[in-house]
Design an enzyme around this catalytic site. Sequence first.
Site, mmCIF file in Angstrom:
data_model
loop_
_atom_site.group_PDB
_atom_site.id
_atom_site.type_symbol
_atom_site.label_atom_id
_atom_site.label_comp_id
_atom_site.label_asym_id
_atom_site.label_seq_id
_atom_site.Cartn_x
_atom_site.Cartn_y
_atom_site.Cartn_z
ATOM 1 N NE ARG A 181 -7.289 -1.409 6.780
ATOM 2 C CZ ARG A 181 -8.193 -0.417 6.689
ATOM 3 N NH1 ARG A 181 -8.434 0.355 7.723
ATOM 4 N NH2 ARG A 181 -8.825 -0.198 5.568
ATOM 5 C CE LYS A 220 -4.509 9.883 7.945
ATOM 6 N NZ LYS A 220 -5.815 10.567 7.934
ATOM 7 C CE LYS A 221 -5.923 0.345 3.584
ATOM 8 N NZ LYS A 221 -6.161 -0.531 2.408
ATOM 9 C CG ASP A 250 -9.870 -4.837 -1.711
ATOM 10 O OD1 ASP A 250 -9.602 -3.617 -1.738
ATOM 11 O OD2 ASP A 250 -10.772 -5.339 -2.403
ATOM 12 C CB SER A 251 -10.748 -3.006 3.877
ATOM 13 O OG SER A 251 -9.880 -1.900 3.722
ATOM 14 C CB THR A 279 -0.924 0.029 1.231
ATOM 15 O OG1 THR A 279 -1.810 1.148 1.145
ATOM 16 C CG2 THR A 279 -0.121 0.144 2.511
#
Length: 219
Positions: A200, A21-22, A83-84, A17
């Site tokens: 998540r 933030k992830k 994937d969300s 990604t």
Amino acid sequence: MSAADAGVLPTRLLLATRNAKKLVELQRILDAALGGHRVELVGLNDVPEYPEAPETGLTFGENALLKAREGVRHTGLPTVADDSGIAVDALNGMPGVFSARWAGRHGDDRANLELLLGQTADVPDEHRGASFVCAAALVLPNDTFPGGKEHLVDGRQTGRLLRAPRGAGGFGYDPIFLGDGQTRTNAELSPAEKDAISHRGKAFRALATVIAKVLVPRG
């Protein structure tokens, strides 16, 4: 005493990604789940650029595996991808896998949120149910793990859509999502509070357990 002296070796893991933030979110969850073991998490901005395959899967799981496989193929690193998105009851589960590009341009959180609010403006409160859904994949390179290995987990948070954003934290649709049993939106929660209940957080904790088993050396 260093990690190496203690028999705990650092592991480098790619999260496929560009969302900073992830990266912070997964690093926080991994640190909590793995205790004293150190996993160095890197993102796509930290590795040589490679062509990213389009997310052509029809499910969150298909897209997560696609991105993780591409990460391994181009970098040779064990790769995590997720994937969300949000599935709205009144929209028959949409935006679903299109959540990040619902308004037409990938990653435009504000436009996506405003479009979804507009589309559900006439939906009465009792029918504003929604769920955050996340699929997270770990794919391991063949040269380190002969034959390769793939792991897929998922997580879900149920709740409902509000009619206006609340809170400045989180990202994506967090400001308009109120989880079941909550009085604050996901955007009003602290990072730790959100991790404990979010889709998540649940998926990444499940994946952290897998990572601990397959990547962390036994001392």
